[in-house]
Design a protein around this motif. Sequence first.
Motif, PDB file in Angstrom:
ATOM      1  N   THR A 225       0.806  -1.226   0.000  1.00 31.90           N
ATOM      2  CA  THR A 225       0.000   0.000   0.000  1.00 31.90           C
ATOM      3  C   THR A 225       0.838   1.274   0.000  1.00 31.90           C
ATOM      4  OG1 THR A 225      -0.127  -0.046   2.426  1.00 31.90           O
ATOM      5  CG2 THR A 225      -1.887  -1.152   1.209  1.00 31.90           C
TER       6      THR A 225
ATOM      7  N   LYS B 143     -14.844   1.404   5.173  1.00 31.19           N
ATOM      8  CA  LYS B 143     -15.179   1.262   3.762  1.00 31.19           C
ATOM      9  C   LYS B 143     -16.567   1.820   3.469  1.00 31.19           C
ATOM     10  CE  LYS B 143     -15.308  -2.188   0.062  1.00 31.19           C
ATOM     11  NZ  LYS B 143     -15.143  -3.627  -0.276  1.00 31.19           N
TER      12      LYS B 143
ATOM     13  N   PRO C 294      -6.246   5.053   3.683  1.00 29.12           N
ATOM     14  CA  PRO C 294      -6.273   4.381   2.373  1.00 29.12           C
ATOM     15  C   PRO C 294      -6.303   2.855   2.485  1.00 29.12           C
ATOM     16  CG  PRO C 294      -4.713   6.191   2.345  1.00 29.12           C
ATOM     17  CD  PRO C 294      -5.136   6.023   3.770  1.00 29.12           C
ATOM     18  N   LEU C 295      -5.625   2.304   3.490  1.00 34.55           N
ATOM     19  CA  LEU C 295      -5.655   0.853   3.694  1.00 34.55           C
ATOM     20  C   LEU C 295      -7.000   0.414   4.262  1.00 34.55           C
ATOM     21  CD1 LEU C 295      -4.365  -1.965   3.919  1.00 34.55           C
ATOM     22  CD2 LEU C 295      -3.405  -1.254   6.119  1.00 34.55           C
TER      23      LEU C 295
ATOM     24  N   ASN D  35      -9.855   1.832   3.979  1.00 32.41           N
ATOM     25  CA  ASN D  35     -10.935   2.025   3.005  1.00 32.41           C
ATOM     26  C   ASN D  35     -11.134   0.813   2.092  1.00 32.41           C
ATOM     27  OD1 ASN D  35     -11.726   4.557   3.848  1.00 32.41           O
ATOM     28  ND2 ASN D  35     -10.549   5.662   2.301  1.00 32.41           N
ATOM     29  N   GLN D  36     -10.146  -0.080   2.062  1.00 35.67           N
ATOM     30  CA  GLN D  36     -10.258  -1.266   1.206  1.00 35.67           C
ATOM     31  C   GLN D  36     -11.079  -2.376   1.858  1.00 35.67           C
ATOM     32  OE1 GLN D  36      -6.551  -2.462  -0.810  1.00 35.67           O
ATOM     33  NE2 GLN D  36      -5.613  -0.589  -0.016  1.00 35.67           N
TER      34      GLN D  36
ATOM     35  N   GLU E  64     -11.789  -7.455   3.246  1.00 34.54           N
ATOM     36  CA  GLU E  64     -11.474  -8.344   2.120  1.00 34.54           C
ATOM     37  C   GLU E  64     -10.040  -8.147   1.659  1.00 34.54           C
ATOM     38  OE1 GLU E  64     -12.987  -9.225  -2.468  1.00 34.54           O
ATOM     39  OE2 GLU E  64     -14.234  -8.043  -1.093  1.00 34.54           O
ATOM     40  N   ALA E  65      -9.605  -6.885   1.590  1.00 29.95           N
ATOM     41  CA  ALA E  65      -8.232  -6.597   1.162  1.00 29.95           C
ATOM     42  C   ALA E  65      -7.231  -7.085   2.201  1.00 29.95           C
ATOM     43  CB  ALA E  65      -8.062  -5.102   0.935  1.00 29.95           C
TER      44      ALA E  65
END
Length: 268
Positions: free
Chosen positions: A89, A150, A176-177, A179-180, A183-184
Amino acid sequence: EALRQIEARMQQTATKGHEMSDQLAAASDRIKQAFGAIGIGVGFAEVVSKMKEMISSSIELGVEIGHLSQQTGISAENLSVLKYAAAETGIGFDTLTKGFKKLSIEVDGAVNGSATAEKGFSRLGISAADLRAKGNDMYGIMGLIADKFKEMPDGITKSAIASEIFGARMGSQLIPLLNQGSEALVRMRTEAESLGIVLDEKGVQKMEEMHQSTVKLQGALQGLGLELSSDLSPALQDIATGLSTAIIKMKEWLGLNGKSPADQSHQA
């Protein structure tokens, strides 16, 4: 007479050079015998040259993960995954580690009845019971938080909640991490495990043992180098003295008045 002195000095120097060469050969044999005694044959140097960087980086990673685990209380497995997530990321590993540490403190406070610690989670709709249900699975808790992030629109509220849970400086950088979603995070863990870069406590211990062995080997080689230098020192000093004397004699032969050998022959 000067030429004879120079020739004699050069002969002495050559003799010392041969002696040093013999000593170097003997030292080489000693090294080969030492490696042979522990079962390392010809080609070892070539293999080490190609694998040194990979092995060194692996050992350094294991030691780093081990030390961070002790300092932060985060498991080696989770730190390994976080290391991979940080690389993927573009978030600094130090930032991710500090944020995860702050998260563990806030979770501990929330499940033990701290209203202040529980505030950030409650704003996400996460209760102390939800946190307890995850047990000690901090990576799972982070996934739970990520799913909430998210669903939220970006803005001041999201940044404020992130700061409450992960720390004022780290929170906004982790958005930013987060927000994924979970699942990410699950995907990153699966990828890290498939790549074989997730270290457990036993793996960390092995890396630390290898690090200690490497330090001992470096010390032994340094000791060998000091011993060889001490053995070769007299010969090297004699060679240096011989060459210096030969150069002085050569200058004397050429003449301090600047006359060349040809001029001197014409005068004769």
